[in-house]
Design a protein around this motif. Structure first.
Motif, PDB file in Angstrom:
ATOM      1  N   ALA A  96       0.838  -1.205   0.000  1.00 55.46           N
ATOM      2  CA  ALA A  96       0.000   0.000   0.000  1.00 55.46           C
ATOM      3  C   ALA A  96       0.870   1.250   0.000  1.00 55.46           C
ATOM      4  CB  ALA A  96      -0.909  -0.009   1.222  1.00 55.46           C
ATOM      5  N   GLU A  97       0.430   2.282  -0.703  1.00 52.74           N
ATOM      6  CA  GLU A  97       1.176   3.532  -0.767  1.00 52.74           C
ATOM      7  C   GLU A  97       1.023   4.336   0.521  1.00 52.74           C
ATOM      8  OE1 GLU A  97       0.186   5.817  -4.166  1.00 52.74           O
ATOM      9  OE2 GLU A  97       0.761   4.250  -5.612  1.00 52.74           O
ATOM     10  N   HIS A  98      -0.080   4.125   1.232  1.00 49.95           N
ATOM     11  CA  HIS A  98      -0.322   4.844   2.477  1.00 49.95           C
ATOM     12  C   HIS A  98      -0.563   3.834   3.586  1.00 49.95           C
ATOM     13  CE1 HIS A  98      -0.626   8.524   0.143  1.00 49.95           C
ATOM     14  NE2 HIS A  98      -1.450   7.894  -0.672  1.00 49.95           N
ATOM     15  N   LYS A  99      -0.401   4.272   4.825  1.00 51.70           N
ATOM     16  CA  LYS A  99      -0.612   3.400   5.964  1.00 51.70           C
ATOM     17  C   LYS A  99      -2.029   2.842   5.946  1.00 51.70           C
ATOM     18  CE  LYS A  99      -0.691   3.286  11.013  1.00 51.70           C
ATOM     19  NZ  LYS A  99      -0.527   4.077  12.259  1.00 51.70           N
ATOM     20  N   ILE A 100      -2.122   1.517   6.119  1.00 52.27           N
ATOM     21  CA  ILE A 100      -3.431   0.865   6.158  1.00 52.27           C
ATOM     22  C   ILE A 100      -4.069   1.159   7.508  1.00 52.27           C
ATOM     23  CG2 ILE A 100      -4.643  -1.334   6.040  1.00 52.27           C
ATOM     24  CD1 ILE A 100      -2.283  -2.396   4.367  1.00 52.27           C
TER      25      ILE A 100
END
Length: 428
Positions: free
Chosen positions: A316-320
């Protein structure tokens, strides 16, 4: 190594505290150790501490009537099988090179007829100074086994070569000496001797020395992988394992001590680079595979790293974020099989490919299966269900087409030395 006697001379530097760990490793290897500590050394480590660790009297003065009556300094200088100087400070090395005998330590060094192994430790500018370079050249010419200092941050805040090699590296050098694979060069009148340990990396401005051809792995290139890999899930989370990298780093250092040019591909660990080793830092399995491939061709490959078998199919590009609903599904995909790739590298395949198998059950059964599946020459297998990962000791089985050789539990440095010697024999 049992019955061997070490005389350990401890110089007056901040690194003197590392002598305590070195004493522990020497005794764990079955050797006895008697300590001599200089006046400067006593500012950093006490004789009482050294006596407790070595279970031997500690000597501090040339003028101690009781010590001289029980064991004179001449007898003390010749009773041991090897004299080890650690730390060998700039002052102590200068006195050794000049033949000065103005205290107990320097008198013993001048009077001994036994091999001397010195591990330097000093400020980077002191190590690079022209006077120290002259002393290094003279000590090598006199037949002293001289280790290279480690490079890194120092207590004074500066950075560079001059740190005392780690106790495990000094211990590996001691074991290699007694194994007969490392010997002091014959003294020469011209200064054309080389330290049998890490002597090829001469200091800037030093005289050129003859190649150190008597070391068992001189002229060989060996690739070693070590440590875990980290496979990102998102910018803050990753898949990894408990590998500390200690065994792989010890093996890299032991191979370098035998003269090999070692390329160490290291996962994310904070260990110091062994002396004489070229280090390439990576994080993921794919990065490690690419670095190992770039390092070939080589005479041997020792794949110690605990490579993650799987990675997230799409990080994922951002924190899940936790939403309160069901946990997110993590789709996994297989990582490249580095050991199998090296074993099938065609004309670039090393003559000897060694894999490692960390198992928690049916160790030998899994190791034999891995040997056949991966196409490598040897598998070093161990049971990691206990404290091996992150610990200082290991008990391994060397699995080859000829059978299984089981080694007793020993310090990881000793495992590294023994494996390095077996590799040297296999490569002829």
């Amino acid at each position: 190594m049992t019955q061997r006697k070490i005389l350990l001379i401890i110089g007056g530097g901040i690194a003197a505290y590392k002598a305590c760990e070195l004493i522990r490793l020497i005794r764990k290897a079955g050797m006895s150790v008697r300590c001599v500590v200089t006046a400067g050394g006593q500012h950093f480590v006490t004789p009482m501490t050294l006596a407790a660790l070595s279970e031997q009297p500690v000597h501090t003065s040339l003028w101690d009537l009781k010590d001289e009556a029980e064991m004179g300094h001449i007898q003390l200088s010749r009773e041991a099988d090897l004299v080890v100087v650690a730390p060998a400070t700039a002052d102590l090395m200068a006195k050794m090179a000049a033949g000065i005998a103005d205290d107990l330590a320097t008198t013993l060094l001048l009077a001994t007829d036994k091999p001397v192994l010195a591990a330097p430790a000093m400020n980077v500018r002191m190590w690079q100074h022209a006077a120290t370079r002259r002393n290094v050249a003279q000590l090598k010419a006199d037949g002293i086994i001289l280790l290279d200092p480690d490079e890194g941050p120092m207590a004074c805040g500066e950075f560079g070569p001059g740190r005392l090699p780690e106790p495990s590296a000094i211990m590996a050098a001691i074991e290699a000496h007694f194994a007969g694979t490392v010997r002091a060069p014959a003294p020469t009148a011209t200064g054309a001797g080389l330290s049998p340990l890490h002597g090829a990396e001469d200091l800037p401005g030093q005289p050129d020395f003859a190649p150190d051809t008597h070391r068992a792995l001189y002229g060989r290139h060996i690739v070693v992988s070590a440590g875990p890999t980290r496979e990102p899930i998102d910018p803050v989370r990753y898949i990894a394992n408990r590998s500390s990298g200690q065994q792989g780093f010890a093996i890299a250092g032991a191979l370098a001590a035998l003269g090999a040019r070692v390329t160490l591909v290291a996962g994310p660990v904070s260990l110091e680079t062994p002396a004489g080793v070229e280090r390439i830092d990576v994080e993921t399995a794919r990065e490690m595979a690419a670095a190992v491939d770039d390092a070939l061709p080589a005479d041997a490959a020792v794949m110690v790293a605990a490579v993650a078998d799987w990675r997230a199919e799409a990080a994922a590009e951002h924190k899940i974020k936790k939403t309160g609903d069901a946990p997110p599904t993590l789709a996994l995909t297989e990582n490249p099989d580095i050991l199998a790739r090296v074993s099938a590298a065609g004309p670039r395949r090393p003559a000897l490919v060694v894999g490692f198998a960390a198992e928690t059950d049916n160790v030998l059964e899994h190791a034999r299966a891995k040997l056949a599946k991966k196409g490598c020459d040897w598998i070093v297998a161990n049971d990691v269900s206990g404290d091996v990962m992150g610990g200082t000791e290991n008990a391994v089985h060397l699995v080859t087409a000829d059978g299984v050789e089981s080694w007793d539990r020993m310090p990881k440095g000793a495992v590294a030395t023994r494996l390095a010697e077996r590799i040297a024999t296999a490569l002829g």
